[in-house]
Motif scaffolding. Structure first.
Motif, PDB file in Angstrom:
ATOM      1  N   LYS A  70       0.840  -1.212   0.000  1.00  0.00           N
ATOM      2  CA  LYS A  70       0.000   0.000   0.000  1.00  0.00           C
ATOM      3  C   LYS A  70       0.870   1.255   0.000  1.00  0.00           C
ATOM      4  CE  LYS A  70      -1.525  -1.527   4.582  1.00  0.00           C
ATOM      5  NZ  LYS A  70      -2.525  -1.406   5.647  1.00  0.00           N
ATOM      6  N   ASN A  71       1.968   1.213   0.710  1.00  0.00           N
ATOM      7  CA  ASN A  71       2.896   2.343   0.641  1.00  0.00           C
ATOM      8  C   ASN A  71       4.269   1.854   0.197  1.00  0.00           C
ATOM      9  OD1 ASN A  71       4.652   4.517   1.075  1.00  0.00           O
ATOM     10  ND2 ASN A  71       3.241   5.368   2.601  1.00  0.00           N
ATOM     11  N   ASN A 115       6.892   3.423  -0.703  1.00  0.00           N
ATOM     12  CA  ASN A 115       8.016   4.358  -0.573  1.00  0.00           C
ATOM     13  C   ASN A 115       9.197   3.651   0.095  1.00  0.00           C
ATOM     14  OD1 ASN A 115       9.805   6.389  -0.069  1.00  0.00           O
ATOM     15  ND2 ASN A 115       8.294   7.798   0.827  1.00  0.00           N
ATOM     16  N   LEU A 131      11.837   4.669   1.252  1.00  0.00           N
ATOM     17  CA  LEU A 131      12.402   5.403   2.386  1.00  0.00           C
ATOM     18  C   LEU A 131      11.917   4.842   3.725  1.00  0.00           C
ATOM     19  CD1 LEU A 131      14.293   7.764   2.893  1.00  0.00           C
ATOM     20  CD2 LEU A 131      12.327   9.295   2.866  1.00  0.00           C
ATOM     21  N   HIS A 132      10.666   4.445   3.775  1.00  0.00           N
ATOM     22  CA  HIS A 132      10.134   3.872   5.015  1.00  0.00           C
ATOM     23  C   HIS A 132      10.944   2.658   5.458  1.00  0.00           C
ATOM     24  CE1 HIS A 132       6.661   6.262   5.958  1.00  0.00           C
ATOM     25  NE2 HIS A 132       6.150   6.139   4.736  1.00  0.00           N
ATOM     26  N   MET A 158      14.421   3.622   6.615  1.00  0.00           N
ATOM     27  CA  MET A 158      14.334   4.171   7.974  1.00  0.00           C
ATOM     28  C   MET A 158      14.156   3.058   8.995  1.00  0.00           C
ATOM     29  SD  MET A 158      12.160   7.740   7.865  1.00  0.00           S
ATOM     30  CE  MET A 158      10.878   7.402   6.674  1.00  0.00           C
ATOM     31  N   ASN A 159      13.312   2.102   8.685  1.00  0.00           N
ATOM     32  CA  ASN A 159      13.087   1.012   9.631  1.00  0.00           C
ATOM     33  C   ASN A 159      14.368   0.233   9.911  1.00  0.00           C
ATOM     34  OD1 ASN A 159      10.455   1.774   9.602  1.00  0.00           O
ATOM     35  ND2 ASN A 159       9.724   0.076   8.337  1.00  0.00           N
ATOM     36  N   MET A 170      16.125   0.458  13.660  1.00  0.00           N
ATOM     37  CA  MET A 170      16.244  -0.709  14.538  1.00  0.00           C
ATOM     38  C   MET A 170      17.702  -1.019  14.883  1.00  0.00           C
ATOM     39  SD  MET A 170      13.174  -3.315  13.570  1.00  0.00           S
ATOM     40  CE  MET A 170      13.540  -3.664  11.879  1.00  0.00           C
ATOM     41  N   LEU A 173      18.471 -10.974  13.873  1.00  0.00           N
ATOM     42  CA  LEU A 173      17.023 -10.769  13.938  1.00  0.00           C
ATOM     43  C   LEU A 173      16.547  -9.637  13.029  1.00  0.00           C
ATOM     44  CD1 LEU A 173      16.473 -11.209  17.794  1.00  0.00           C
ATOM     45  CD2 LEU A 173      15.591 -12.708  15.980  1.00  0.00           C
ATOM     46  N   PHE A 196      16.033 -10.517   9.475  1.00  0.00           N
ATOM     47  CA  PHE A 196      14.861 -11.399   9.405  1.00  0.00           C
ATOM     48  C   PHE A 196      13.563 -10.588   9.404  1.00  0.00           C
ATOM     49  CE2 PHE A 196      11.648 -13.722  11.916  1.00  0.00           C
ATOM     50  CZ  PHE A 196      11.428 -14.802  11.061  1.00  0.00           C
ATOM     51  N   TRP A 197      13.461  -9.649  10.343  1.00  0.00           N
ATOM     52  CA  TRP A 197      12.242  -8.824  10.414  1.00  0.00           C
ATOM     53  C   TRP A 197      12.054  -7.970   9.172  1.00  0.00           C
ATOM     54  CZ3 TRP A 197      14.507  -7.382  15.728  1.00  0.00           C
ATOM     55  CH2 TRP A 197      14.082  -8.280  16.707  1.00  0.00           C
ATOM     56  N   ASN A 249      10.938  -9.945   6.137  1.00  0.00           N
ATOM     57  CA  ASN A 249       9.508 -10.231   6.234  1.00  0.00           C
ATOM     58  C   ASN A 249       8.665  -9.016   5.857  1.00  0.00           C
ATOM     59  OD1 ASN A 249       9.391 -12.886   6.888  1.00  0.00           O
ATOM     60  ND2 ASN A 249       9.290 -12.572   9.109  1.00  0.00           N
ATOM     61  N   MET A 250       9.078  -7.883   6.390  1.00  0.00           N
ATOM     62  CA  MET A 250       8.346  -6.640   6.159  1.00  0.00           C
ATOM     63  C   MET A 250       8.246  -6.331   4.677  1.00  0.00           C
ATOM     64  SD  MET A 250       9.456  -3.253   8.249  1.00  0.00           S
ATOM     65  CE  MET A 250       9.658  -3.865   9.913  1.00  0.00           C
ATOM     66  N   HIS A 279       6.670  -9.929   2.557  1.00  0.00           N
ATOM     67  CA  HIS A 279       5.398 -10.516   2.935  1.00  0.00           C
ATOM     68  C   HIS A 279       4.192  -9.643   2.624  1.00  0.00           C
ATOM     69  CE1 HIS A 279       2.585 -12.918   5.430  1.00  0.00           C
ATOM     70  NE2 HIS A 279       3.206 -13.851   4.757  1.00  0.00           N
ATOM     71  N   PRO A 280       3.101  -9.738   3.332  1.00  0.00           N
ATOM     72  CA  PRO A 280       1.741  -9.406   2.831  1.00  0.00           C
ATOM     73  C   PRO A 280       1.673  -8.114   2.081  1.00  0.00           C
ATOM     74  CG  PRO A 280       1.761  -9.383   5.251  1.00  0.00           C
ATOM     75  CD  PRO A 280       3.091  -9.886   4.773  1.00  0.00           C
ATOM     76  N   ASN A 321      12.046  -2.272  18.877  1.00  0.00           N
ATOM     77  CA  ASN A 321      11.670  -2.051  17.482  1.00  0.00           C
ATOM     78  C   ASN A 321      10.592  -0.987  17.361  1.00  0.00           C
ATOM     79  OD1 ASN A 321      13.448  -4.050  16.866  1.00  0.00           O
ATOM     80  ND2 ASN A 321      11.915  -5.629  16.448  1.00  0.00           N
ATOM     81  N   SER A 367      12.094   2.401  18.334  1.00  0.00           N
ATOM     82  CA  SER A 367      13.110   2.791  17.351  1.00  0.00           C
ATOM     83  C   SER A 367      12.470   3.361  16.100  1.00  0.00           C
ATOM     84  CB  SER A 367      13.962   1.584  16.962  1.00  0.00           C
ATOM     85  OG  SER A 367      14.696   1.116  18.059  1.00  0.00           O
ATOM     86  N   MET A 368      11.504   2.655  15.589  1.00  0.00           N
ATOM     87  CA  MET A 368      10.881   3.097  14.337  1.00  0.00           C
ATOM     88  C   MET A 368      10.121   4.397  14.521  1.00  0.00           C
ATOM     89  SD  MET A 368       9.789  -0.267  12.192  1.00  0.00           S
ATOM     90  CE  MET A 368       8.708  -1.088  13.330  1.00  0.00           C
ATOM     91  N   ARG A 386       3.632   7.093   8.822  1.00  0.00           N
ATOM     92  CA  ARG A 386       4.157   6.066   9.723  1.00  0.00           C
ATOM     93  C   ARG A 386       3.237   5.807  10.915  1.00  0.00           C
ATOM     94  NH1 ARG A 386       9.232   4.568   8.648  1.00  0.00           N
ATOM     95  NH2 ARG A 386       9.921   4.045  10.751  1.00  0.00           N
ATOM     96  N   LEU A 415       1.465   2.949   9.644  1.00  0.00           N
ATOM     97  CA  LEU A 415       2.302   1.861   9.126  1.00  0.00           C
ATOM     98  C   LEU A 415       3.047   1.119  10.239  1.00  0.00           C
ATOM     99  CD1 LEU A 415       3.766   3.652   5.962  1.00  0.00           C
ATOM    100  CD2 LEU A 415       2.243   1.656   5.967  1.00  0.00           C
ATOM    101  N   TRP A 468       3.350  -2.919  10.839  1.00  0.00           N
ATOM    102  CA  TRP A 468       4.585  -3.716  10.774  1.00  0.00           C
ATOM    103  C   TRP A 468       4.837  -4.467  12.074  1.00  0.00           C
ATOM    104  CZ3 TRP A 468       6.849   1.442   8.848  1.00  0.00           C
ATOM    105  CH2 TRP A 468       6.720   1.549   7.462  1.00  0.00           C
ATOM    106  N   MET A 486       5.098  -8.466  12.837  1.00  0.00           N
ATOM    107  CA  MET A 486       6.325  -8.996  13.441  1.00  0.00           C
ATOM    108  C   MET A 486       6.014  -9.911  14.622  1.00  0.00           C
ATOM    109  SD  MET A 486       9.347  -6.368  14.450  1.00  0.00           S
ATOM    110  CE  MET A 486       9.479  -5.336  12.998  1.00  0.00           C
TER     111      MET A 486
END
Lengths: 206, 206
Positions: free
Chosen positions: A148-149, A151, A153-154, A157-158, A162, A194, A197-198, A201-202, A205-206, B158, B161-162, B191, B194, B198, B202
């Motif tokens: 849906k988003n 971008n 950049l998100h 940043m994540n 983290m 970890l 891994f996260w 997935n982000m 995945h969905p 997490n 942090s985000m 965000r 979002l 996320w 997770m």
DNA sequence: GTCTATATACGGATAGAC
DNA sequence: GTCTATCCGTATATAGAC
């Protein structure tokens, strides 16, 4: 040039002490006298080598900054590695760096606030991120997943959030998490595997 | 007490100016003269009301800090809301706070490094997080999902942090992301929805 | 309560001997 | 290159008039 690490030249001893104290306390709170004392030399000598507190600071800052972005540019632009490999490499590289030098990110961030122009003009041009191969790969994957988003950049940043924030907020985390210094490092080590891994997935995945 | 917000008492004007400047520049880089000028009063008056720069700083710091943890304790300990609702509420609350007051987290973090004892003794006792209802709910869910690493601290880190790091690193993000101030706020608004999405993935997923 | 004038301390930088 | 002694600007804090 000296041969033993404990017997550096005065110039090197001053730089080492300066890096320590500037990085811990910031520019304004640092006293040149403290640097001189920690370096085991006299205050006058500091000015003899570096002319002023300001110039010494600039030097240390740029060296710190260089260390911080070293490797990133090549990592981000690598044409051969996959997206997932880049994510793993970034987490691995930065967490190693930060375990060894945990005061660095806060120093850089403070510098970025008090005097953005210097650092931004040096290494952080736009092409380092937005035009990197990493962001190309990431954007492509996000579109493929019909996010849906989308971008990128998100997600950048994540990833960096983290990785970096726990080091910046370490005094707080040790307190609320009831962790010793050793345990804190252990937890950061866990995050080395970890976080990729996260993030993967982000993205996938969905 | 004054009736108009533009006609505050001198004491209030000093406090407001002090909060502004201390929060932006930190303790060491702040000049009491600048506070006095911004407050539109004389330097002597500042000392008349607050005795010293140090005491004025402590006051501002504790008020800032109070604002930062206000709401969190009750949010975390709320027995009626679900885990997912708490995650949404936390992201919503903090992102609102930070859009209105983006310099706050860096100020607090710097304070936490230069003088941890003061803040840590005030509000961040261990029970605020580890013994909260939020962490109970989180731990239970992590065990139910048979996570390889069920340490709830990772997920708390997490989440925060985000939320927080993008504000702390905003000068850098605006640069590498090529964003105006307005666009940056827009991205942060995105965000708000979002991040809970996320984080929930997770926690609940693979 | 609010100001001007000033005491006092601190910190960066330099002069000059060795 | 390295030191001691010192200068001088700046910043906090106070004295004292109004």
């Amino acid at each position: 040039m000296a041969t033993k690490t404990t017997d550096l030249s005065s110039e090197e001893k001053i730089k080492a002490a300066a890096r320590n104290i500037f990085t811990k306390k910031g520019y304004a709170a640092t006293r040149t006298r403290d640097i001189a004392r920690e370096a085991g030399i006299n205050l006058a000598l500091l000015n003899y080598y570096f002319r002023s507190k300001e110039q010494l600071f600039e030097l240390v800052m740029l060296e710190n900054f260089g260390q911080f972005i070293s490797g990133v540019r090549s990592l981000l632009h690598d044409k051969k590695s996959t997206l997932d490999e880049k994510i793993e490499a970034l987490a691995d590289f930065y967490i190693s760096q930060l375990i060894g030098n945990p005061d660095l990110p806060l120093f850089i961030i403070n510098q970025l606030h008090s005097n953005p122009a210097v650092l931004l003009s040096k290494g952080f041009t736009r092409d380092i991120l937005l035009r990197s191969h990493f962001v190309k790969q990431l954007s492509q994957e996000l579109r493929a997943q019909k996010k849906k988003n989308p971008n990128p950049l998100h997600f950048v940043m994540n990833l960096f959030s983290m990785i970096i924030l726990p080091f910046i907020a370490s005094p707080l985390i040790k307190q609320v998490g009831n962790l010793s210094e050793k345990q804190f490092k252990q937890v950061m080590e866990e995050r080395r595997k970890l976080i990729p891994f996260w993030i993967k997935n982000m993205i996938h995945h969905p």
